[in-house]
Design a protein around this motif. Structure first.
Motif, PDB file in Angstrom:
ATOM      1  N   ILE A   5       0.861  -1.182   0.000  1.00  0.00           N
ATOM      2  CA  ILE A   5       0.000   0.000   0.000  1.00  0.00           C
ATOM      3  C   ILE A   5       0.895   1.230   0.000  1.00  0.00           C
ATOM      4  O   ILE A   5       1.704   1.416   0.913  1.00  0.00           O
ATOM      5  N   THR A   6       0.771   2.043  -1.033  1.00  0.00           N
ATOM      6  CA  THR A   6       1.548   3.271  -1.165  1.00  0.00           C
ATOM      7  C   THR A   6       0.612   4.461  -1.063  1.00  0.00           C
ATOM      8  O   THR A   6      -0.292   4.620  -1.888  1.00  0.00           O
ATOM      9  N   LEU A   7       0.820   5.276  -0.048  1.00  0.00           N
ATOM     10  CA  LEU A   7       0.017   6.493   0.139  1.00  0.00           C
ATOM     11  C   LEU A   7       0.810   7.672  -0.420  1.00  0.00           C
ATOM     12  O   LEU A   7       1.953   7.905  -0.015  1.00  0.00           O
ATOM     13  N   CYS A   8       0.217   8.413  -1.348  1.00  0.00           N
ATOM     14  CA  CYS A   8       0.909   9.505  -2.032  1.00  0.00           C
ATOM     15  C   CYS A   8       0.446  10.848  -1.476  1.00  0.00           C
ATOM     16  O   CYS A   8      -0.734  11.202  -1.601  1.00  0.00           O
ATOM     17  N   ILE A   9       1.371  11.587  -0.871  1.00  0.00           N
ATOM     18  CA  ILE A   9       1.076  12.867  -0.240  1.00  0.00           C
ATOM     19  C   ILE A   9       1.520  13.975  -1.193  1.00  0.00           C
ATOM     20  O   ILE A   9       2.719  14.200  -1.380  1.00  0.00           O
ATOM     21  N   LEU A  10       0.562  14.668  -1.776  1.00  0.00           N
ATOM     22  CA  LEU A  10       0.869  15.642  -2.820  1.00  0.00           C
ATOM     23  C   LEU A  10       0.692  17.071  -2.328  1.00  0.00           C
ATOM     24  O   LEU A  10      -0.182  17.371  -1.520  1.00  0.00           O
ATOM     25  N   SER A  11       1.541  17.952  -2.860  1.00  0.00           N
ATOM     26  CA  SER A  11       1.363  19.393  -2.672  1.00  0.00           C
ATOM     27  C   SER A  11       0.475  19.910  -3.799  1.00  0.00           C
ATOM     28  O   SER A  11      -0.190  19.125  -4.483  1.00  0.00           O
ATOM     29  N   LEU A  12       0.450  21.211  -4.004  1.00  0.00           N
ATOM     30  CA  LEU A  12      -0.354  21.786  -5.085  1.00  0.00           C
ATOM     31  C   LEU A  12       0.223  21.375  -6.435  1.00  0.00           C
ATOM     32  O   LEU A  12       1.407  21.553  -6.694  1.00  0.00           O
ATOM     33  N   ILE A  13      -0.623  20.809  -7.292  1.00  0.00           N
ATOM     34  CA  ILE A  13      -0.218  20.341  -8.619  1.00  0.00           C
ATOM     35  C   ILE A  13      -0.931  21.186  -9.666  1.00  0.00           C
ATOM     36  O   ILE A  13      -2.084  21.608  -9.476  1.00  0.00           O
ATOM     37  N   ASN A  14      -0.287  21.406 -10.798  1.00  0.00           N
ATOM     38  CA  ASN A  14      -0.816  22.351 -11.785  1.00  0.00           C
ATOM     39  C   ASN A  14      -1.886  21.753 -12.698  1.00  0.00           C
ATOM     40  O   ASN A  14      -1.888  21.988 -13.912  1.00  0.00           O
ATOM     41  N   THR A  15      -2.819  21.009 -12.127  1.00  0.00           N
ATOM     42  CA  THR A  15      -3.981  20.581 -12.900  1.00  0.00           C
ATOM     43  C   THR A  15      -4.904  21.780 -13.095  1.00  0.00           C
ATOM     44  O   THR A  15      -4.887  22.723 -12.289  1.00  0.00           O
ATOM     45  N   ASP A  16      -5.708  21.736 -14.132  1.00  0.00           N
ATOM     46  CA  ASP A  16      -6.628  22.850 -14.392  1.00  0.00           C
ATOM     47  C   ASP A  16      -7.559  23.075 -13.208  1.00  0.00           C
ATOM     48  O   ASP A  16      -7.825  24.225 -12.815  1.00  0.00           O
ATOM     49  N   THR A  17      -8.059  21.989 -12.637  1.00  0.00           N
ATOM     50  CA  THR A  17      -8.999  22.096 -11.518  1.00  0.00           C
ATOM     51  C   THR A  17      -8.370  22.808 -10.328  1.00  0.00           C
ATOM     52  O   THR A  17      -8.956  23.728  -9.742  1.00  0.00           O
ATOM     53  N   ALA A  18      -7.153  22.395  -9.968  1.00  0.00           N
ATOM     54  CA  ALA A  18      -6.491  22.976  -8.800  1.00  0.00           C
ATOM     55  C   ALA A  18      -6.103  24.424  -9.030  1.00  0.00           C
ATOM     56  O   ALA A  18      -6.331  25.291  -8.172  1.00  0.00           O
ATOM     57  N   VAL A  19      -5.538  24.714 -10.173  1.00  0.00           N
ATOM     58  CA  VAL A  19      -5.090  26.078 -10.461  1.00  0.00           C
ATOM     59  C   VAL A  19      -6.271  27.039 -10.521  1.00  0.00           C
ATOM     60  O   VAL A  19      -6.204  28.164 -10.007  1.00  0.00           O
ATOM     61  N   ASN A  20      -7.364  26.613 -11.144  1.00  0.00           N
ATOM     62  CA  ASN A  20      -8.545  27.470 -11.218  1.00  0.00           C
ATOM     63  C   ASN A  20      -9.131  27.752  -9.841  1.00  0.00           C
ATOM     64  O   ASN A  20      -9.673  28.828  -9.586  1.00  0.00           O
ATOM     65  N   ALA A  21      -9.031  26.769  -8.945  1.00  0.00           N
ATOM     66  CA  ALA A  21      -9.624  26.919  -7.613  1.00  0.00           C
ATOM     67  C   ALA A  21      -8.783  27.782  -6.684  1.00  0.00           C
ATOM     68  O   ALA A  21      -9.321  28.597  -5.930  1.00  0.00           O
ATOM     69  N   VAL A  22      -7.447  27.613  -6.731  1.00  0.00           N
ATOM     70  CA  VAL A  22      -6.614  28.246  -5.699  1.00  0.00           C
ATOM     71  C   VAL A  22      -5.575  29.208  -6.248  1.00  0.00           C
ATOM     72  O   VAL A  22      -4.860  29.837  -5.469  1.00  0.00           O
ATOM     73  N   GLY A  23      -5.486  29.328  -7.552  1.00  0.00           N
ATOM     74  CA  GLY A  23      -4.418  30.117  -8.149  1.00  0.00           C
ATOM     75  C   GLY A  23      -4.276  31.524  -7.631  1.00  0.00           C
ATOM     76  O   GLY A  23      -3.162  32.040  -7.496  1.00  0.00           O
TER      77      GLY A  23
END
Length: 299
Positions: free
Chosen positions: A211-229
């Motif tokens: 089991i690999t748990l992936c802890i991500l920071s802010l990634i430049n997906t369209d959804t994320a950038v539009n929400a928090v940019g």
């Protein structure tokens, strides 16, 4: 002052040790994924789409899923162009546990087994003060958490027979409480609790599923950038590189993946030793006046 210095020294020493251990370990080789049968959820765009392309280039059989069928068709076509020996899709919403199960059943029918389950999908939410709507929290918990559990249970027999891997895409918001993403953060904390506990039980039962748990920071997906940019003072990391790091972590059967490392692992080290300082630093990273449709708590 001396007490503060000691508090800061301990996490810094921990950071040095963490960097030392992080730099070691096995080397990733694309051949590890050649011929592997893999499900990728949330793969019509963003990180999931990029993971599908990486896996295709590595020679994996892929089954992708998301809600947007037309986009999935295009991703499948590109996967085949990139060299995937086979690529398939199934469209539907993960708020339906029957659909979540059907994804795994389709993989069994298509591939005859499963080597890796990459759980990457998430439901739509908002980036703002918590609005007090419990129904939204419930629905997001179904999509972001219960469907992950459902698919894991359904895939368990196949993964057990292949000594396979489960890769869970999470967030720094699942390790440290974050403002403006209360429902989302709650679902990510739930993933950590479930899969970290399940890992322990696998070990006790000698079940060879990683089991690999992936802890991500802010990634430049369209959804994320539009929400928090306009609100978050933080650079967005590239989704293509992020997708590759997730795949590497799953292939090497790592316990956790931190990306970007300096924006995830280091804050977690400070969380346990100087939480007030960390909270203050995090709050200073917001431009609150830029929140869209700002509203009072529970209004």
């Amino acid at each position: 002052m001396a007490l503060l210095s000691r508090k800061l020294l301990i996490p810094l020493l921990g950071l040095v040790l963490a960097l030392y251990f992080y730099s070691g370990g096995d080397e990733f080789k694309p051949e590890l994924l050649k011929g592997k049968r893999i499900i990728v959820t949330g793969a019509s765009s963003g990180i999931g789409e990029q993971m599908a392309y990486h896996l295709a280039q590595m020679g994996s059989h892929v089954l992708i899923t998301a809600r947007r069928e037309e986009k999935l068709k295009k991703v499948v076509a590109k996967c085949l162009e990139l060299g995937a020996p086979s690529a398939h899709y199934i469209a539907g919403s993960m708020d339906d546990m029957v659909f979540a199960k059907s994804v795994v059943k389709k993989a069994e029918k298509l591939f005859g087994g499963l080597d890796m389950l990459i759980l990457n999908h998430m439901g739509d939410s908002y980036y703002n003060f918590f609005n007090g709507k419990v129904d939204h929290v419930r629905k997001l918990m179904e999509i972001n958490y219960l469907s992950f559990v459902t698919m894991t249970v359904e895939a368990f027999p196949m993964l057990k027979s292949t000594n396979g891997s489960i890769v869970v895409v999470s967030s720094i918001a699942g390790k440290i409480g974050q403002a403006f993403v209360v429902p989302y953060s709650a679902t990510k904390f739930a993933l950590d609790g479930f899969f970290s506990s399940l890992r322990q039980e696998f070990i006790l039962k000698n079940v060879n599923i990683s089991i690999t748990l992936c802890i991500l920071s802010l990634i430049n997906t369209d959804t994320a950038v539009n929400a928090v940019g306009d609100v978050l003072r933080m650079p967005a990391a590239p989704q293509e590189e992020c997708a590759l790091e997730i795949i590497k972590g799953g292939a090497l059967r790592l316990r956790e993946v931190y990306y970007k490392y300096e924006l995830t692992k280091i804050p977690i080290l400070f969380r346990d030793w100087v939480p007030e300082l960390l909270d203050s630093i995090m709050r200073s990273g917001f431009i609150v006046e830029n929140l869209k449709n700002d509203s009072s708590l529970f209004s």
